[in-house]
Design a protein around this motif. Structure first.
Motif, PDB file in Angstrom:
ATOM      1  N   UNK A  16       0.824  -1.212   0.000  1.00  0.00           N
ATOM      2  CA  UNK A  16       0.000   0.000   0.000  1.00  0.00           C
ATOM      3  C   UNK A  16       0.853   1.255   0.000  1.00  0.00           C
ATOM      4  N   UNK A  17       2.012   1.201   0.597  1.00  0.00           N
ATOM      5  CA  UNK A  17       2.896   2.362   0.644  1.00  0.00           C
ATOM      6  C   UNK A  17       3.942   2.379  -0.448  1.00  0.00           C
ATOM      7  N   UNK A  18       4.281   1.203  -0.947  1.00  0.00           N
ATOM      8  CA  UNK A  18       5.357   1.095  -1.932  1.00  0.00           C
ATOM      9  C   UNK A  18       4.986   0.076  -2.999  1.00  0.00           C
ATOM     10  N   UNK A  19       4.099   0.439  -3.887  1.00  0.00           N
ATOM     11  CA  UNK A  19       3.602  -0.475  -4.905  1.00  0.00           C
ATOM     12  C   UNK A  19       4.639  -0.914  -5.926  1.00  0.00           C
ATOM     13  N   UNK A  20       5.729  -0.178  -6.049  1.00  0.00           N
ATOM     14  CA  UNK A  20       6.755  -0.516  -7.037  1.00  0.00           C
ATOM     15  C   UNK A  20       7.917  -1.310  -6.446  1.00  0.00           C
ATOM     16  N   UNK A  21       7.801  -1.742  -5.221  1.00  0.00           N
ATOM     17  CA  UNK A  21       8.873  -2.494  -4.580  1.00  0.00           C
ATOM     18  C   UNK A  21       9.076  -3.823  -5.326  1.00  0.00           C
ATOM     19  N   UNK A  22      10.311  -4.260  -5.428  1.00  0.00           N
ATOM     20  CA  UNK A  22      10.570  -5.536  -6.099  1.00  0.00           C
ATOM     21  C   UNK A  22      10.175  -6.682  -5.176  1.00  0.00           C
ATOM     22  N   UNK A  23       9.949  -7.837  -5.764  1.00  0.00           N
ATOM     23  CA  UNK A  23       9.604  -9.006  -4.964  1.00  0.00           C
ATOM     24  C   UNK A  23      10.722  -9.336  -3.979  1.00  0.00           C
ATOM     25  N   UNK A  24      11.980  -9.205  -4.406  1.00  0.00           N
ATOM     26  CA  UNK A  24      13.104  -9.506  -3.515  1.00  0.00           C
ATOM     27  C   UNK A  24      13.107  -8.562  -2.310  1.00  0.00           C
ATOM     28  N   UNK A  25      12.858  -7.257  -2.551  1.00  0.00           N
ATOM     29  CA  UNK A  25      12.818  -6.292  -1.442  1.00  0.00           C
ATOM     30  C   UNK A  25      11.621  -6.569  -0.521  1.00  0.00           C
ATOM     31  N   UNK A  26      10.492  -6.882  -1.125  1.00  0.00           N
ATOM     32  CA  UNK A  26       9.294  -7.186  -0.342  1.00  0.00           C
ATOM     33  C   UNK A  26       9.526  -8.423   0.520  1.00  0.00           C
ATOM     34  N   UNK A  27      10.101  -9.450  -0.060  1.00  0.00           N
ATOM     35  CA  UNK A  27      10.372 -10.686   0.675  1.00  0.00           C
ATOM     36  C   UNK A  27      11.263 -10.414   1.882  1.00  0.00           C
ATOM     37  N   UNK A  28      12.283  -9.601   1.678  1.00  0.00           N
ATOM     38  CA  UNK A  28      13.183  -9.266   2.788  1.00  0.00           C
ATOM     39  C   UNK A  28      12.444  -8.509   3.886  1.00  0.00           C
ATOM     40  N   UNK A  29      11.588  -7.552   3.497  1.00  0.00           N
ATOM     41  CA  UNK A  29      10.858  -6.732   4.472  1.00  0.00           C
ATOM     42  C   UNK A  29       9.887  -7.553   5.316  1.00  0.00           C
ATOM     43  N   UNK A  30       9.331  -8.632   4.734  1.00  0.00           N
ATOM     44  CA  UNK A  30       8.345  -9.430   5.469  1.00  0.00           C
ATOM     45  C   UNK A  30       8.926 -10.763   5.939  1.00  0.00           C
ATOM     46  N   UNK A  31      10.241 -10.899   5.830  1.00  0.00           N
ATOM     47  CA  UNK A  31      10.963 -12.086   6.318  1.00  0.00           C
ATOM     48  C   UNK A  31      10.517 -13.392   5.662  1.00  0.00           C
ATOM     49  N   UNK A  32      10.443 -13.371   4.333  1.00  0.00           N
ATOM     50  CA  UNK A  32      10.144 -14.578   3.561  1.00  0.00           C
ATOM     51  C   UNK A  32      11.217 -14.769   2.503  1.00  0.00           C
ATOM     52  N   UNK A  33      11.280 -15.959   1.949  1.00  0.00           N
ATOM     53  CA  UNK A  33      12.134 -16.161   0.783  1.00  0.00           C
ATOM     54  C   UNK A  33      11.418 -15.526  -0.416  1.00  0.00           C
ATOM     55  N   UNK A  34      12.155 -15.116  -1.440  1.00  0.00           N
ATOM     56  CA  UNK A  34      11.502 -14.529  -2.615  1.00  0.00           C
ATOM     57  C   UNK A  34      10.448 -15.438  -3.247  1.00  0.00           C
ATOM     58  N   UNK A  35      10.708 -16.737  -3.301  1.00  0.00           N
ATOM     59  CA  UNK A  35       9.729 -17.641  -3.924  1.00  0.00           C
ATOM     60  C   UNK A  35       8.459 -17.750  -3.076  1.00  0.00           C
ATOM     61  N   UNK A  36       8.612 -17.829  -1.758  1.00  0.00           N
ATOM     62  CA  UNK A  36       7.431 -17.892  -0.884  1.00  0.00           C
ATOM     63  C   UNK A  36       6.637 -16.587  -0.956  1.00  0.00           C
ATOM     64  N   UNK A  37       7.340 -15.477  -1.026  1.00  0.00           N
ATOM     65  CA  UNK A  37       6.678 -14.177  -1.132  1.00  0.00           C
ATOM     66  C   UNK A  37       5.899 -14.086  -2.443  1.00  0.00           C
ATOM     67  N   UNK A  38       6.509 -14.523  -3.533  1.00  0.00           N
ATOM     68  CA  UNK A  38       5.844 -14.486  -4.835  1.00  0.00           C
ATOM     69  C   UNK A  38       4.600 -15.363  -4.837  1.00  0.00           C
ATOM     70  N   UNK A  39       4.671 -16.541  -4.229  1.00  0.00           N
ATOM     71  CA  UNK A  39       3.489 -17.413  -4.156  1.00  0.00           C
ATOM     72  C   UNK A  39       2.360 -16.728  -3.397  1.00  0.00           C
TER      73      UNK A  39
END
Length: 158
Positions: A16-39
């Motif tokens: 909601x605050x950062x719609x252009x964040x990459x999946x890798x950055x998002x995964x790091x911010x929410x403490x998930x692996x990139x693949x789990x975050x993408x799923x």
């Protein structure tokens, strides 16, 4: 209704605050692996929870300096009259949001135009000429105190 866990809510809050964040950055911010975050992202999209990604545009910067809220009352409330009005509203670019209301007015329109002259044109040529409109009451925005498209996700964690 889909059940959202804390991780889903954290993903939504970041997006909601950062719609252009990459999946890798998002995964790091929410403490998930990139693949789990993408799923999770794909599930949130497939379930219709994430409905899109948009840019926020400053209306003043592009010449839309007048913002108004217009309350509309219809003469009739039968389905054909309502559908006709809703169809018209969906075709008016000036209207960025329309809400059906309870109370003495039927609809609340959120309108952006360049200036008072454009608003007058919208009101006289479109809204008041629309069949089935009984009453209109307009309020102009003097100053925006708070504007956010972000939903209050913290309330869901309780």
């Amino acid at each position: 209704m889909t059940t959202l866990d804390r991780t889903d809510l954290r993903i939504l809050a970041v997006l909601q605050g950062e719609g252009r964040i990459t999946n890798a950055e998002l995964a790091e911010r929410v403490s998930l692996s990139p693949s789990a975050c993408l799923r999770r992202l794909q599930r949130l999209e497939a379930e219709g929870i994430l409905t899109g990604y948009t840019a926020q545009v400053d209306p003043q910067a592009i010449g839309l300096g007048l913002q108004a809220f217009v309350r509309v009352q219809l003469t009739k409330h039968e389905s054909a009259a309502v559908e006709h009005f809703v169809g018209l509203v969906n075709g008016w670019d000036e209207v960025v949001a329309c809400y059906a209301l309870t109370g003495d007015m039927d609809y609340l329109l959120h309108v952006y135009v360049a200036d008072l002259q454009d608003f007058s044109r919208f009101l006289l040529d479109r809204l008041l000429n629309a069949a089935g409109v009984a009453d209109v009451n307009s309020s102009f925005v003097l100053r925006t105190v708070k504007r956010s498209a972000a939903l209050p996700l913290a309330q869901l964690e309780r």
